[in-house]
Write a protein that holds these residues in place. Structure first.
Motif, PDB file in Angstrom:
ATOM      1  N   ARG A   1       4.530   0.562   0.505  1.00  0.00           N
ATOM      2  CA  ARG A   1       5.021  -0.075   1.890  1.00  0.00           C
ATOM      3  C   ARG A   1       4.360  -1.446   2.023  1.00  0.00           C
ATOM      4  NH1 ARG A   1       2.734  -0.365   7.307  1.00  0.00           N
ATOM      5  NH2 ARG A   1       1.037   0.546   6.630  1.00  0.00           N
TER       6      ARG A   1
ATOM      7  N   GLN B   1     -13.926  -8.508   9.365  1.00  0.00           N
ATOM      8  CA  GLN B   1     -13.625  -8.063  10.822  1.00  0.00           C
ATOM      9  C   GLN B   1     -14.551  -6.996  11.370  1.00  0.00           C
ATOM     10  OE1 GLN B   1      -9.559  -6.691  10.975  1.00  0.00           O
ATOM     11  NE2 GLN B   1      -9.580  -6.198  13.307  1.00  0.00           N
TER      12      GLN B   1
ATOM     13  N   ARG C   1      -8.238 -11.223   2.931  1.00  0.00           N
ATOM     14  CA  ARG C   1      -8.747 -10.392   1.433  1.00  0.00           C
ATOM     15  C   ARG C   1      -8.227 -10.708   0.093  1.00  0.00           C
ATOM     16  NH1 ARG C   1      -9.042  -4.250   4.013  1.00  0.00           N
ATOM     17  NH2 ARG C   1     -11.033  -4.460   4.839  1.00  0.00           N
TER      18      ARG C   1
ATOM     19  N   HIS D   1      -6.609 -12.863  18.408  1.00  0.00           N
ATOM     20  CA  HIS D   1      -5.725 -12.501  19.612  1.00  0.00           C
ATOM     21  C   HIS D   1      -5.755 -13.119  20.662  1.00  0.00           C
ATOM     22  CE1 HIS D   1      -4.668  -8.965  16.980  1.00  0.00           C
ATOM     23  NE2 HIS D   1      -5.647  -8.522  16.598  1.00  0.00           N
TER      24      HIS D   1
ATOM     25  N   VAL E   1       2.832  -4.466   3.060  1.00  0.00           N
ATOM     26  CA  VAL E   1       2.005  -4.688   4.136  1.00  0.00           C
ATOM     27  C   VAL E   1       2.136  -6.259   4.387  1.00  0.00           C
ATOM     28  CG1 VAL E   1      -0.454  -4.676   5.079  1.00  0.00           C
ATOM     29  CG2 VAL E   1       0.699  -2.518   4.227  1.00  0.00           C
TER      30      VAL E   1
ATOM     31  N   PHE F   1       0.877  -1.190   0.205  1.00  0.00           N
ATOM     32  CA  PHE F   1      -0.048  -0.167  -0.023  1.00  0.00           C
ATOM     33  C   PHE F   1       0.789   1.225  -0.001  1.00  0.00           C
ATOM     34  CE2 PHE F   1      -3.229  -2.736   2.140  1.00  0.00           C
ATOM     35  CZ  PHE F   1      -4.235  -2.688   1.095  1.00  0.00           C
TER      36      PHE F   1
ATOM     37  N   GLU G   1     -11.212 -12.393  12.903  1.00  0.00           N
ATOM     38  CA  GLU G   1     -11.280 -11.836  14.575  1.00  0.00           C
ATOM     39  C   GLU G   1     -12.773 -12.030  14.822  1.00  0.00           C
ATOM     40  OE1 GLU G   1      -9.554  -8.702  15.927  1.00  0.00           O
ATOM     41  OE2 GLU G   1      -7.824  -8.661  14.447  1.00  0.00           O
TER      42      GLU G   1
ATOM     43  N   PRO H   1       0.057  -9.406  15.737  1.00  0.00           N
ATOM     44  CA  PRO H   1      -0.224  -7.822  16.418  1.00  0.00           C
ATOM     45  C   PRO H   1      -1.055  -7.293  15.507  1.00  0.00           C
ATOM     46  CG  PRO H   1       2.001  -8.044  15.860  1.00  0.00           C
ATOM     47  CD  PRO H   1       1.618  -9.369  15.540  1.00  0.00           C
ATOM     48  N   ASN H   2      -1.515  -6.080  15.807  1.00  0.00           N
ATOM     49  CA  ASN H   2      -2.463  -5.402  15.091  1.00  0.00           C
ATOM     50  C   ASN H   2      -1.636  -4.662  13.957  1.00  0.00           C
ATOM     51  OD1 ASN H   2      -4.075  -3.824  18.152  1.00  0.00           O
ATOM     52  ND2 ASN H   2      -4.929  -5.448  16.554  1.00  0.00           N
ATOM     53  N   GLY H   3      -2.331  -4.672  12.622  1.00  0.00           N
ATOM     54  CA  GLY H   3      -1.529  -4.127  11.505  1.00  0.00           C
ATOM     55  C   GLY H   3      -0.534  -5.136  10.962  1.00  0.00           C
ATOM     56  N   SER H   4      -0.658  -6.239  11.411  1.00  0.00           N
ATOM     57  CA  SER H   4       0.584  -7.201  10.780  1.00  0.00           C
ATOM     58  C   SER H   4       0.053  -7.746   9.587  1.00  0.00           C
ATOM     59  CB  SER H   4       0.767  -8.264  11.782  1.00  0.00           C
ATOM     60  OG  SER H   4      -0.503  -8.803  12.017  1.00  0.00           O
ATOM     61  N   GLY H   5      -1.138  -7.620   8.969  1.00  0.00           N
ATOM     62  CA  GLY H   5      -1.391  -7.799   7.708  1.00  0.00           C
ATOM     63  C   GLY H   5      -2.230  -9.009   7.610  1.00  0.00           C
ATOM     64  N   LYS H   6      -2.962  -9.527   8.854  1.00  0.00           N
ATOM     65  CA  LYS H   6      -3.764 -10.749   8.564  1.00  0.00           C
ATOM     66  C   LYS H   6      -5.080 -10.386   7.737  1.00  0.00           C
ATOM     67  CE  LYS H   6      -4.685 -10.266  13.211  1.00  0.00           C
ATOM     68  NZ  LYS H   6      -3.757  -9.160  13.359  1.00  0.00           N
ATOM     69  N   THR H   7      -5.678  -9.254   7.895  1.00  0.00           N
ATOM     70  CA  THR H   7      -6.795  -8.879   7.325  1.00  0.00           C
ATOM     71  C   THR H   7      -6.593  -8.715   5.945  1.00  0.00           C
ATOM     72  OG1 THR H   7      -7.677  -7.719   9.132  1.00  0.00           O
ATOM     73  CG2 THR H   7      -8.713  -7.342   6.940  1.00  0.00           C
ATOM     74  N   THR H   8      -5.540  -8.162   5.478  1.00  0.00           N
ATOM     75  CA  THR H   8      -4.946  -7.980   4.179  1.00  0.00           C
ATOM     76  C   THR H   8      -4.759  -9.360   3.505  1.00  0.00           C
ATOM     77  OG1 THR H   8      -3.878  -6.005   4.655  1.00  0.00           O
ATOM     78  CG2 THR H   8      -3.239  -6.910   2.664  1.00  0.00           C
TER      79      THR H   8
HETATM   80  N1  LIG Z   1      -6.537   0.098   1.814  1.00  0.00           N
HETATM   81  C1  LIG Z   1      -5.565   0.243   2.515  1.00  0.00           C
HETATM   82  N2  LIG Z   1      -4.581   1.333   2.420  1.00  0.00           N
HETATM   83  C2  LIG Z   1      -3.451   1.595   2.851  1.00  0.00           C
HETATM   84  N3  LIG Z   1      -2.882   0.847   3.961  1.00  0.00           N
HETATM   85  C3  LIG Z   1      -3.769  -0.369   3.965  1.00  0.00           C
HETATM   86  C4  LIG Z   1      -4.991  -0.411   3.549  1.00  0.00           C
HETATM   87  N4  LIG Z   1      -5.515  -1.422   4.315  1.00  0.00           N
HETATM   88  C5  LIG Z   1      -4.721  -1.933   5.208  1.00  0.00           C
HETATM   89  N5  LIG Z   1      -3.486  -1.134   5.169  1.00  0.00           N
HETATM   90  C6  LIG Z   1      -2.442  -1.314   6.025  1.00  0.00           C
HETATM   91  O1  LIG Z   1      -1.935  -2.544   6.170  1.00  0.00           O
HETATM   92  C7  LIG Z   1      -1.282  -2.829   7.267  1.00  0.00           C
HETATM   93  C8  LIG Z   1      -1.851  -3.988   7.750  1.00  0.00           C
HETATM   94  O2  LIG Z   1      -3.398  -4.058   7.946  1.00  0.00           O
HETATM   95  P1  LIG Z   1      -4.267  -5.355   8.188  1.00  0.00           P
HETATM   96  O3  LIG Z   1      -5.652  -4.737   8.175  1.00  0.00           O
HETATM   97  O4  LIG Z   1      -4.112  -6.314   7.318  1.00  0.00           O
HETATM   98  O5  LIG Z   1      -3.603  -5.622   9.622  1.00  0.00           O
HETATM   99  P2  LIG Z   1      -4.287  -6.833  10.848  1.00  0.00           P
HETATM  100  O6  LIG Z   1      -3.355  -8.003  10.897  1.00  0.00           O
HETATM  101  O7  LIG Z   1      -5.532  -7.376  10.132  1.00  0.00           O
HETATM  102  O8  LIG Z   1      -4.876  -5.995  11.987  1.00  0.00           O
HETATM  103  P3  LIG Z   1      -5.804  -6.062  13.040  1.00  0.00           P
HETATM  104  O9  LIG Z   1      -5.369  -7.021  13.878  1.00  0.00           O
HETATM  105  O10 LIG Z   1      -5.793  -4.826  13.852  1.00  0.00           O
HETATM  106  O11 LIG Z   1      -6.987  -6.331  12.544  1.00  0.00           O
HETATM  107  C9  LIG Z   1      -1.708  -1.704   8.425  1.00  0.00           C
HETATM  108  O12 LIG Z   1      -0.564  -1.211   8.554  1.00  0.00           O
HETATM  109  C10 LIG Z   1      -2.727  -0.994   7.676  1.00  0.00           C
HETATM  110  O13 LIG Z   1      -2.483   0.283   7.771  1.00  0.00           O
END
Ligand SMILES: Nc1ncnc2c1ncn2[C@@H]1O[C@H](COP(=O)(O)OP(=O)(O)OP(=O)(O)O)[C@@H](O)[C@H]1O
Ligand SMILES: [Mg+2]
Lengths: 322, 384
Positions: free
Chosen positions: A23, A90, A54, A197, A25, A20, A165, A44-51
Motif C-alpha cells: 500500500r 511524534q 522519517r 493539526h 502510504v 507498506f 506534531e 488528516p491522521n494516517g495521511s503520511g506526514k510522519t512517514t
Molecule cells: N511501519 C509501518 N508499517 C505499516 N504501515 C505503516 C507503518 N508506519 C505507518 N504506516 C501506515 O502508513 C500510514 C501513514 O502513517 P503516518 O504515521 O505517516 O501518518 P500521519 O500523517 O503521521 O498520521 P498522524 O496525523 O496520525 O500522525 C498509516 O496508514 C499507517 O498505518
C-alpha cells in the motif's frame, strides 16, 4: 553533491514514494523547503506526514523518488544528514528512566558537544526546567515532555528541525511560547518543518503543504492555498443547524458543510451552482445567510473529502476489476 | 533561544559517542532495581542452592559387584566396599553380561569387577586391573564416589596385609574405568567452574538480549536512529557497562567458591580474570546479536534460553564432554561455555597457563567476533 545546505532549498525532494505491504502510504510526493522557512505540514491522521518526515532524516528508505536534505542525498548520505537535523518524534522518545539532565547530557554527548554537562545545564535553564533537572523524564506532564523533547532537538545546534506534531496535547499558553521560540529560531536561520493539526499554527507558518492519503494536494502560503481551492462559501446561522447540515450535504452543488463557531460554513467549488443550491434554503426566514470568505479549515476539509472520494472510487473500481 | 550552539563541536569523535552510550546505559542499569537485584541474587541463590545440593557427599549409590574369584582377599574387598557409605551393593552379578545390563537399565549406577586370579596377581605385584563401570548420567555423584573407591580398596588390602602400607606411590592394582564413561575430571571442585560458566552465560545473555529490543519497544529507537551514532559505537556502548556487571557476578562466585567451598586456585589469578572478562564479553556479544535479530523482548528471551540449554547440556558441565557423541561435541565447540569450562578447570584445578589455553581463548575470541559481526550486519538502521 557536496552538501553544506548551500543551495536555496534545505529540503528538495521529488516523487517520494513509500509502500507498506504493497500500500502506497506516501505517493509521488514532491516538495521544497527554503532556508529559514517555517514549513507547515498538514493532513488528516494516517495521511503520511510522519512517514514523509522519517524518509527525510533517513529513518525510512523511500521505495521511489529522490532528493536532498541540507544538500545531502537522502538515499545515500543519511549519515551526513543526521548530525545536522533535530528530529522531534511524534511520540515521546527520550529515555523515561533517565532524568531531564541525564537525557540532555546523553544527547549532548552523542552529538559530540564540547562540554556536555555545561550544554545540558544551559539548556535546562533556558527551558525553564531549573530545579527539576533530576526529575525522571517519564514523570513529566505531556506538555513538559514536549518542551524537553524540543530542547533536546535544539541542543546540538542543528540546521534543520523536523517537528512531528510538537504541540499535540499542549496548553494554549505553552503553544504560544513554543511558536514564539520557533519563530526566533527561524529568524536565526534555522529551517523548520513542522507537522500539525491546528489551523492557527498553520497560519503562523511561512508556507504550508496539505497531504491526504499520501498525496500532496496543495501547497504554498496560506493565502495561496485558500486562493487555489477556488471555494465559494456562505455562512448560515439559525436553529437546529445539525439537521440543516445533513440536508445541505445531500444537495447537489454543495461540496462541503462544516461547523464554524455557532454557525455553518457552506462551500462549493462552483460559485453559480452553489448559489442555486442554497436558494431554496434561503427562502426560509428561520436562517440567516451571508456570503463569506472560506477559511483554511474549509479548504482542508474540502480537499480531504475530494481526495477521499477519489480514493473510494479507485478502491471500488479496483474491487470490480479483480 | 539557541541551546547548545556555542558548544557545537568541530569534529565529534567516536569516543565521545561511545562514552555517551556508555554513561546512559550505566545509569539505566543502575536505575533498573529489579535487574540490579537479580544480578546479585541469581549468583548468590544458585551458588548456595546448587553448591550445597550437589556438593553434599552422595551416599548409598546403588552398585553391583562381579566377583570372578572367591577367596579371603576378594571377600575382604567386598566387605570394605559395603562398609563405605558411598555405595549400596544391591546385587552380586553372575556374569559380565548381567553386569552390563544392570548398568544400562539404570538399576545400578556402579559395577565393580574383580577379575579372576586377582589374589595371585596382586601378591606377585602384577598390578591386576579392577574394572569399574560407572553410569555417568549423574557425573557429580559418580565422580565423588569413584574418587573414594580406590582408596577404600587400597585401605582394605593394607589392613589385610596383602599389600604393604607406606608404599611409595606404587599402585598395587590398576583401577580401570570403563572407556565410555570418563568421570575422572568430574569432582566436587567442578561445581564452581560449572556454576561460574552457567550463571555468567545466563545473565550476560539476558542483559544484552533485551537491550536493542527494549529500545524498540519503548519507542526510544526512533530518536536513537535519528542521532549520529554508528551501529558499532552503539553496540560497544551498550555492552561495556555489563562487563562490569559480569565482573561483579564472577567475583561473587569466586568468593563463595573460595570461602565456602574451599576451591583451590592453582594457576594465575590474573589470567583467570582476563579470560573471564573475555568470556563475559563473548556472551554479551552473543546476547546483543540476539537482540538485533529478535523482533521483541519475548523473542529475545526465548532465543537466550535456546542458547542456554545446550550450553548446560553440551559444554561438559552436565555430562563429560569426551563421552558425548561427535555431533554433540561439534555443537559444544561452538558454545563459549565449553571453552570457558576448560579454561577455568585448567587454571583453577590443574594450574594451566596461557600457552596451555591458547586454543580455548582463541576460540572464545573468534566466537565473540562472529557474534559482533552478525550484530553489526543485522542491526536495522532504519524503521523499515
Ligand atoms: N511501519 C509501518 N508499517 C505499516 N504501515 C505503516 C507503518 N508506519 C505507518 N504506516 C501506515 O502508513 C500510514 C501513514 O502513517 P503516518 O504515521 O505517516 O501518518 P500521519 O500523517 O503521521 O498520521 P498522524 O496525523 O496520525 O500522525 C498509516 O496508514 C499507517 O498505518
Ligand atoms: Mg504522524
Amino acid at each position: 553533491m557536496n552538501g553544506n545546505g548551500a543551495g536555496e532549498y534545505v529540503i528538495d525532494v521529488e516523487g517520494l514514494t513509500k509502500r507498506f505491504g504493497g500500500r502506497a502510504v506516501v505517493h509521488d510526493l514532491t516538495m521544497q523547503v527554503r532556508r529559514g522557512e517555517i514549513y507547515g505540514f498538514l493532513g488528516p491522521n494516517g495521511s503520511g506526514k510522519t512517514t514523509t518526515i522519517r524518509m527525510l532524516c533517513g529513518l525510512l528508505t523511500p521505495d521511489g523518488g529522490r532528493g536532498t536534505c541540507l544538500g545531502y542525498d537522502i538515499l545515500t548520505q543519511a549519515d551526513l544528514i543526521k548530525p545536522r537535523v533535530g528530529y522531534m518524534t511524534q511520540r515521546f522518545s527520550l529515555y523515561e528512566d533517565l532524568s531531564i539532565r541525564e537525557n540532555l547530557e546523553f544527547v549532548a554527548r552523542i552529538y559530540g558537544l564540547d562540554k556536555p554537562r555545561e550544554a545540558a545545564a544551559e539548556a535546562i535553564e533556558q527551558l525553564g526546567l531549573k530545579g527539576r533537572e533530576n526529575q525522571l523524564a517519564g514523570q513529566l506532564s505531556g506538555g513538559w515532555k514536549q518542551r524537553l523533547a524540543l530542547g533536546a532537538c535544539i541542543l546540538p545546534g542543528p540546521d534543520l528541525l523536523l517537528l512531528d506534531e510538537p504541540t499535540a496535547g499542549v496548553d494554549p499558553q505553552a503553544r504560544r511560547d513554543f511558536w514564539n521560540e520557533i519563530h526566533g529560531l527561524a529568524a536565526d536561520g534555522l529551517t523548520v518543518l513542522v507537522s500539525t493539526h491546528y489551523m492557527d499554527e498553520a497560519e503562523r507558518c511561512t508556507r504550508i503543504a496539505y497531504i491526504a492519503y499520501g498525496e500532496l494536494l496543495s501547497h504554498g502560503t496560506v493565502e495561496e492555498v485558500i486562493e487555489k481551492a477556488q471555494l465559494a462559501t456562505w455562512t448560515v446561522s439559525g436553529p437546529d443547524l445539525h439537521r440543516l447540515a445533513q440536508k445541505l450535504m445531500e444537495t447537489d452543488g454543495i461540496d462541503m458543510v462544516a461547523p464554524f463557531g455557532s454557525s455553518l460554513h457552506v462551500s462549493g467549488r462552483d460559485e453559480k451552482r452553489l448559489k442555486a443550491a442554497i436558494r431554496p434554503f434561503q427562502a426560509s426566514s428561520e436562517y440567516r445567510w451571508s456570503p463569506s470568505e472560506p477559511t483554511l479549515e474549509d479548504v482542508f476539509i474540502d480537499l480531504m473529502q475530494q481526495s477521499r472520494d477519489n480514493f473510494a472510487e479507485e478502491a471500488v473500481s479496483g474491487g470490480t476489476l479483480s | 533561544m539557541n541551546i547548545g550552539a556555542p558548544h557545537r563541536a568541530a569534529r565529534p569523535g567516536a569516543f565521545t559517542r561511545f562514552s555517551a552510550m556508555f554513561v546512559k546505559e550505566f545509569i539505566q542499569l543502575r536505575r533498573d532495581r529489579v535487574t540490579f537485584a537479580t544480578m546479585i541474587m541469581i549468583p548468590l541463590l544458585q551458588i548456595i542452592l546448587f553448591g550445597f545440593a550437589i556438593n553434599t557427599t552422595p551416599t548409598n549409590l546403588p552398585a553391583a559387584v562381579l566377583m570372578q574369584e572367591h577367596n579371603d582377599i576378594t571377600r575382604s574387598v567386598l566387605a570394605a566396599l559395603r562398609n563405605t557409605s558411598y555405595f549400596r551393593f544391591v546385587i552380586e552379578a553372575e556374569s559380565e553380561a548381567e553386569m552390563d545390563h544392570l548398568i544400562r537399565s539404570g538399576e545400578v549406577l556402579f559395577a565393580v569387577e574383580i577379575p579372576a586370579g586377582f589374589e595371585r596377581a596382586i601378591r606377585r605385584g602384577d598390578k591386576p586391573a579392577i574394572l569399574v563401570v560407572a553410569d555417568a548420567t549423574d557425573p557429580v555423584a559418580s565422580g565423588t564416589a569413584l574418587a573414594a573407591l580406590q582408596g577404600t580398596i587400597e585401605r582394605s588390602l593394607e589392613r589385610d596385609r596383602v599389600i604393604p602400607p607406606n608404599r611409595e606411590d606404587v599402585q598395587p592394582f590398576e583401577f580401570r574405568q570403563h572407556r565410555r564413561y570418563n568421570p575422572a575430571g568430574v569432582t566436587r571442585l567442578n561445581i564452581v567452574p560449572g556454576l561460574l560458566g552457567t550463571i555468567l552465560t545466563m545473565t550476560m545473555l539476558i542483559f544484552t538480549a533485551l537491550s536493542v529490543t527494549r529500545e524498540v519497544e519503548r519507542g526510544t529507537m526512533e530518536s536513537l536512529l535519528a542521532m549520529p551514532i554508528s551501529p558499532l559505537e552503539l553496540m560497544l556502548g551498550k555492552i561495556t557497562p555489563y562487563i562490569f556487571a559480569g565482573a561483579i557476578q564472577a567475583a561473587i562466585i569466586f568468593g563463595c567458591g573460595w570461602f565456602i567451598f574451599s576451591v583451590p586456585l592453582e594457576g594465575d589469578p590474573l589470567l583467570l580474570i582476563g579470560l573471564t572478562l573475555l568470556f563475559i564479553t563473548t556472551n554479551l556479544s552473543i546476547g546483543y546479536s540476539f537482540s538485533t535479530v529478535a523482533g521483541n523482548q519475548l523473542q529475545a528471551i526465548q532465543m537466550t534460553f535456546m542458547f542456554f540449554l545446550p550450553s548446560i547440556l553440551l559444554s561438559g558441565f552436565m555430562f563429560p564432554f569426551a563421552g558425548m557423541p561427535r555431533w554433540a561435541q561439534w555443537i559444544g565447540e561452538a558454545l563459549p561455555m565449553t571453552h570457558y569450562l576448560r579454561i577455568v578447570r585448567g587454571i583453577m584445578l590443574k594450574g594451566a597457563s596461557l600457552p596451555d589455553l591458547y586454543r580455548e581463548a582463541g576460540l572464545l575470541l573468534l566466537l565473540m567476533l562472529i557474534a559482533m559481526t552478525i550484530a553489526i550486519l543485522r542491526f536495522r538502521r532504519t524503521l523499515d
